[in-house]
Design a protein around this motif. Structure first.
Motif: not given
Length: 482
Positions: A20, A41-45, A47-48, A51, A211, A215, A219
């Motif tokens: 973003t 960082c975002s929620k997606e990052e 999560e990355l 992972q 945020q 996560v 997770s």
């Protein structure tokens, strides 16, 4: 600017900026000047990052203990080589005097060294079976992905105290440093990168704690959360992690009492009380928050402590001769002011300090001593996290123990006496996970650190520290007898 937006998030061996473009700003609390921006960082990052850690876990868990140990040894030596650079950065983002920062870097490195050694000492167990034809044993296994959430008051030491045992155990890590002090964590992750730690073993995310925390709690890949911070946040982590039954290691708030008996070495007690209370401007989880002094020596002790306070020099931690720096931010300063104002309004007497100090523009408060303190004052119930200490007289040992234990916290307590029998008896009755007898600096890599009651769960340091990241697998094998 020390760290650009492209160099603050580390996922699967790569330094990334936030997709973003959002950043968090880092300020020097001594001057209130902005010194850096790092990715938010975002929620997606986030999560990355999880992972990445999960993908790397199987291979890292199968690396031999000796090999894992070698990475930690290399990281230890590199941190020591860069002590001055790391210490100056720490002082700039956190505020503590440079000499204290140097000590923290050495302390941080000591966890890398200790767990480089402990990596080779995670033992299983053979159990004599009660029945013939059975063989029983216990096999230690790394728990999996660990989320390490670290505080701002020790931004280097709290990283290595969590990351080193997790890595040594064979776990992979997602590290979330405090948003006020991400720069030290970034530098430590760079050290791991430079010594060749495999991709994905350590991942770093910076940004909004709510945020990112959501996560990590939700997770199912994150099997353990290790956190140092407030009891309030610790309770939120416990609640949020319950759905996946995560293992938690929580080092939470403290409200440490310091007891001075009438047979104590008063010079030592005053010197150590000042060192404990005003180190890092009172922003340590085990620093003295309440001093209980036998009435026979109260006046003498108070005078000696006042003399120690007069020797302290407030200012920017990078300047020569400074012995006490700023509070971390405006919120920390306001809390200290509220506690002092509340105490004075209820009859407390300020015998040293007692007001804000303008200095070079940072968040400063004078090192303060309060007397004529009563139990209805906020400072006797709330963790201060600032350079203020109340002094309370007592007449009997039982009275002192009862007052010391009158709190929901149970992290650390300190006792000054030259009577060994009294020391042992009082130690056994104090409801605290850490007891210092004629010693206010109990923290060390080789000993367990943690609290009772609402001060947390689990232990960090010592051989106990690595066990927080180990699962014990029990195996029962039936065989035919020859």
């Amino acid at each position: 600017m020390l760290v650009g937006t492209k160099h603050g998030m580390y996922i699967n061996g790569e330094w990334l900026s936030a997709a973003t473009g959002e950043v968090i700003e880092v300020f020097n609390p001594a001057t209130r000047e902005k010194i850096a921006e790092v990715p938010s960082c975002s929620k997606e990052e986030a999560e990355l990052a999880v992972q990445s850690a999960q993908a790397a876990f199987e291979a890292w868990a199968n690396v031999t203990a000796r090999e894992r140990s070698s990475f930690l040894y290399k990281a230890y030596h590199k941190m020591i080589e860069r002590k001055e650079e790391l210490a100056r950065l720490l002082t700039m983002e956190q505020g503590k005097p440079l000499q204290e920062a140097r000590g923290e870097i050495e302390f941080a490195a000591s966890f890398l060294l200790w767990y480089a050694e402990e990596a080779n000492r995670v033992y299983g167990e053979m159990i004599p079976a009660a029945k013939k034809g059975k063989r029983l044993w216990v096999v230690p296994k790394p728990i999996g992905v660990v989320a390490a959430i670290t505080p701002w008051n020790f931004p280097s030491a709290m990283v290595t105290r969590k990351v080193a045992p997790a890595i040594a155990a064979g776990c992979t890590v997602v590290l979330k440093p405090a948003e006020q002090t991400p720069l030290s964590a970034i530098k430590i992750v760079r050290v791991f990168e430079e010594v060749g730690l495999p991709k994905g073993v350590i991942n770093l995310v910076t940004g909004d704690p709510v945020q990112i925390g959501k996560v990590l709690m939700e997770s199912s890949d994150v099997r353990s959360i290790t956190f140092t911070g407030s009891t309030e946040v610790g309770k939120l982590l416990m609640k949020g992690s319950a759905q996946n039954v995560k293992k938690l290691s929580l080092e939470l708030g403290g409200h440490a009492p310091l007891l001075v008996l009438d047979d104590a070495d008063l010079d030592l007690a005053a010197e150590q009380a000042a060192a404990s209370k005003y180190r890092n401007c009172g922003q340590t989880c085990i620093c003295t928050n309440r001093i209980f002094v036998h009435e026979n020596v109260k006046d003498t002790f108070t005078q000696k402590l006042q003399e120690k306070v007069r020797q302290l020099h407030l200012g920017n931690g990078l300047e020569e001769g400074v012995t006490i720096g700023p509070l971390i931010d405006k919120g920390g300063l306001e809390k200290v002011k509220r506690q002092v104002e509340d105490s004075v309004s209820k009859g407390a007497v300020v015998t040293a300090g007692g007001k804000e100090w303008n200095g070079p523009g940072g968040y400063y408060y004078e090192p303060t001593i309060l007397t004529n303190v009563s139990n209805d004052m906020k400072i006797m119930k709330e963790e201060t996290f600032g350079p203020v200490v109340p002094i309370v007289p007592f007449t009997s040992i039982d009275e002192a123990i009862k007052a010391a234990n009158d709190t929901d916290y149970g992290l650390a307590a300190f006792l000054f006496t030259n009577d060994l029998s009294k020391a042992i008896n009082i130690m056994e009755k104090l409801e605290y996970g850490i007891i210092g007898i004629n010693d206010v600096f109990p923290g060390t890599a080789e000993a367990p650190f943690g609290g009772m009651k609402e001060s947390g769960l689990g232990r960090e340091g010592g051989h106990e520290g690595i066990q927080e990241f180990i699962e014990m697998k029990y195996v029962s094998l039936a065989i035919k007898e020859l």
